[in-house]
Design a protein around this motif. Sequence first.
Motif, PDB file in Angstrom:
ATOM      1  N   ALA A  24      15.472   3.135   3.800  1.00 11.21           N
ATOM      2  CA  ALA A  24      15.218   3.281   2.360  1.00 11.21           C
ATOM      3  C   ALA A  24      15.378   1.938   1.655  1.00 11.21           C
ATOM      4  N   GLN A  25      16.385   1.164   2.036  1.00 12.89           N
ATOM      5  CA  GLN A  25      16.588  -0.164   1.432  1.00 12.89           C
ATOM      6  C   GLN A  25      15.414  -1.086   1.740  1.00 12.89           C
ATOM      7  N   ALA A  26      14.931  -1.060   2.980  1.00 12.47           N
ATOM      8  CA  ALA A  26      13.796  -1.899   3.355  1.00 12.47           C
ATOM      9  C   ALA A  26      12.543  -1.500   2.578  1.00 12.47           C
ATOM     10  N   LYS A  27      12.303  -0.197   2.436  1.00  9.74           N
ATOM     11  CA  LYS A  27      11.150   0.265   1.667  1.00  9.74           C
ATOM     12  C   LYS A  27      11.253  -0.176   0.213  1.00  9.74           C
ATOM     13  N   GLU A  28      12.465  -0.148  -0.328  1.00  9.38           N
ATOM     14  CA  GLU A  28      12.683  -0.595  -1.707  1.00  9.38           C
ATOM     15  C   GLU A  28      12.365  -2.083  -1.845  1.00  9.38           C
ATOM     16  N   LEU A  29      12.809  -2.895  -0.900  1.00 13.81           N
ATOM     17  CA  LEU A  29      12.497  -4.330  -0.922  1.00 13.81           C
ATOM     18  C   LEU A  29      10.993  -4.557  -0.922  1.00 13.81           C
ATOM     19  N   LEU A  30      10.287  -3.822  -0.093  1.00 15.88           N
ATOM     20  CA  LEU A  30       8.836  -3.950  -0.016  1.00 15.88           C
ATOM     21  C   LEU A  30       8.161  -3.503  -1.307  1.00 15.88           C
ATOM     22  N   SER A  31       8.594  -2.383  -1.857  1.00 11.37           N
ATOM     23  CA  SER A  31       7.939  -1.854  -3.061  1.00 11.37           C
ATOM     24  C   SER A  31       8.192  -2.723  -4.288  1.00 11.37           C
ATOM     25  N   ARG A  32       9.306  -3.411  -4.320  1.00  8.62           N
ATOM     26  CA  ARG A  32       9.629  -4.272  -5.466  1.00  8.62           C
ATOM     27  C   ARG A  32       9.195  -5.720  -5.264  1.00  8.62           C
ATOM     28  N   GLY A  33       8.588  -5.999  -4.105  1.00  5.12           N
ATOM     29  CA  GLY A  33       8.105  -7.347  -3.858  1.00  5.12           C
ATOM     30  C   GLY A  33       9.188  -8.333  -3.460  1.00  5.12           C
ATOM     31  N   ARG A  34      10.361  -7.844  -3.120  1.00  2.00           N
ATOM     32  CA  ARG A  34      11.454  -8.732  -2.701  1.00  2.00           C
ATOM     33  C   ARG A  34      11.341  -9.085  -1.225  1.00  2.00           C
ATOM     34  N   ALA A  35      10.426  -8.417  -0.536  1.00  3.52           N
ATOM     35  CA  ALA A  35      10.052  -8.748   0.838  1.00  3.52           C
ATOM     36  C   ALA A  35       8.551  -8.516   0.922  1.00  3.52           C
ATOM     37  N   THR A  36       7.856  -9.398   1.635  1.00  2.00           N
ATOM     38  CA  THR A  36       6.396  -9.277   1.693  1.00  2.00           C
ATOM     39  C   THR A  36       5.903  -8.637   2.983  1.00  2.00           C
ATOM     40  N   THR A  37       6.760  -8.600   4.001  1.00  2.00           N
ATOM     41  CA  THR A  37       6.374  -7.981   5.267  1.00  2.00           C
ATOM     42  C   THR A  37       7.482  -7.048   5.737  1.00  2.00           C
ATOM     43  N   GLY A  46      19.100  -5.647   8.049  1.00  2.00           N
ATOM     44  CA  GLY A  46      19.744  -5.499   9.351  1.00  2.00           C
ATOM     45  C   GLY A  46      19.324  -4.248  10.096  1.00  2.00           C
ATOM     46  N   LEU A  47      18.018  -4.026  10.184  1.00  3.01           N
ATOM     47  CA  LEU A  47      17.472  -2.826  10.822  1.00  3.01           C
ATOM     48  C   LEU A  47      16.396  -3.241  11.813  1.00  3.01           C
ATOM     49  N   SER A  48      16.239  -2.494  12.886  1.00  2.00           N
ATOM     50  CA  SER A  48      15.159  -2.782  13.833  1.00  2.00           C
ATOM     51  C   SER A  48      13.839  -2.256  13.278  1.00  2.00           C
ATOM     52  N   ARG A  49      12.754  -2.905  13.690  1.00  2.00           N
ATOM     53  CA  ARG A  49      11.430  -2.445  13.270  1.00  2.00           C
ATOM     54  C   ARG A  49      11.155  -1.036  13.783  1.00  2.00           C
ATOM     55  N   SER A  50      11.589  -0.745  14.994  1.00  2.00           N
ATOM     56  CA  SER A  50      11.318   0.584  15.555  1.00  2.00           C
ATOM     57  C   SER A  50      12.013   1.675  14.741  1.00  2.00           C
ATOM     58  N   ALA A  51      13.251   1.422  14.296  1.00  2.00           N
ATOM     59  CA  ALA A  51      13.953   2.406  13.460  1.00  2.00           C
ATOM     60  C   ALA A  51      13.238   2.564  12.120  1.00  2.00           C
ATOM     61  N   PHE A  52      12.784   1.452  11.553  1.00  2.00           N
ATOM     62  CA  PHE A  52      12.058   1.513  10.280  1.00  2.00           C
ATOM     63  C   PHE A  52      10.828   2.415  10.426  1.00  2.00           C
ATOM     64  N   TYR A  53      10.019   2.163  11.462  1.00  2.00           N
ATOM     65  CA  TYR A  53       8.798   2.946  11.643  1.00  2.00           C
ATOM     66  C   TYR A  53       9.098   4.403  11.989  1.00  2.00           C
ATOM     67  N   LYS A  54      10.219   4.659  12.631  1.00  2.00           N
ATOM     68  CA  LYS A  54      10.602   6.030  12.962  1.00  2.00           C
ATOM     69  C   LYS A  54      10.894   6.841  11.703  1.00  2.00           C
ATOM     70  N   TYR A  55      11.567   6.225  10.709  1.00  2.00           N
ATOM     71  CA  TYR A  55      12.035   6.967   9.535  1.00  2.00           C
ATOM     72  C   TYR A  55      11.229   6.757   8.263  1.00  2.00           C
ATOM     73  N   LYS A  56      10.348   5.765   8.220  1.00  2.00           N
ATOM     74  CA  LYS A  56       9.728   5.358   6.952  1.00  2.00           C
ATOM     75  C   LYS A  56       8.930   6.470   6.255  1.00  2.00           C
ATOM     76  N   GLU A  57       8.333   7.383   6.999  1.00  2.00           N
ATOM     77  CA  GLU A  57       7.545   8.454   6.380  1.00  2.00           C
ATOM     78  C   GLU A  57       8.387   9.651   5.968  1.00  2.00           C
ATOM     79  N   GLY A  58       9.692   9.592   6.245  1.00  2.00           N
ATOM     80  CA  GLY A  58      10.530  10.743   5.951  1.00  2.00           C
ATOM     81  C   GLY A  58      11.614  10.505   4.924  1.00  2.00           C
TER      82      GLY A  58
END
Length: 148
Positions: A24-37, A46-58
Amino acid sequence: MTNKDPRFFLVREDILPEAIIKTAQAKELLSRGRATTVNEAVEKVGLSRSAFYKYKEGIFPFHQWSRGSIVTISLLLEHRSGVLSSILNNIAQVDGNVLTINQNVPLEGVAGVTVAIETAELRGDLEELVARLQNIDGVRRVELVGQS
C-alpha cells in the motif's frame, strides 16, 4: 471463493502483514509521483517486487474505496458573506460535483450546512478535501457524515 466473487473487509492497519502494508505504501508513492517506477517504490519501502505484484491488485487505501460514491459533509459556518461560496469554490477546485446544499437558518452567528458531493472525478481524497474545507476562514467544523 473465486476471483469472480471477491469479498471485501475493512481491516485495521496494525493487524495486516508487513508485506501488505508496504505494498500500500509503494502504491501511494507511485500515485503521488514520489516514485516513478515500481522498482523505485519498492526499494523505498523495503519490499520485494514479487510481493508488490502479488498484493497490488488486492490492497486499496480507504479513500480510494470511496471513489464514485456520494458523500455527505456537515459543516458549521460563521454567518458571514462569502463563507459558503468559499466552500463551494474549494469543492469545485478539486472536481467534486455538488449535488445538494441544505443550509439552516443562522442562530447565534453560525449556520449548519449539509452538502452532498459526487466523488467520481475528485482529485485527491476525502481526507484532503475535509482538511481543505476546515482551513477556510469562517468554517468552525467539518464532518464526513455519510456515504452511499
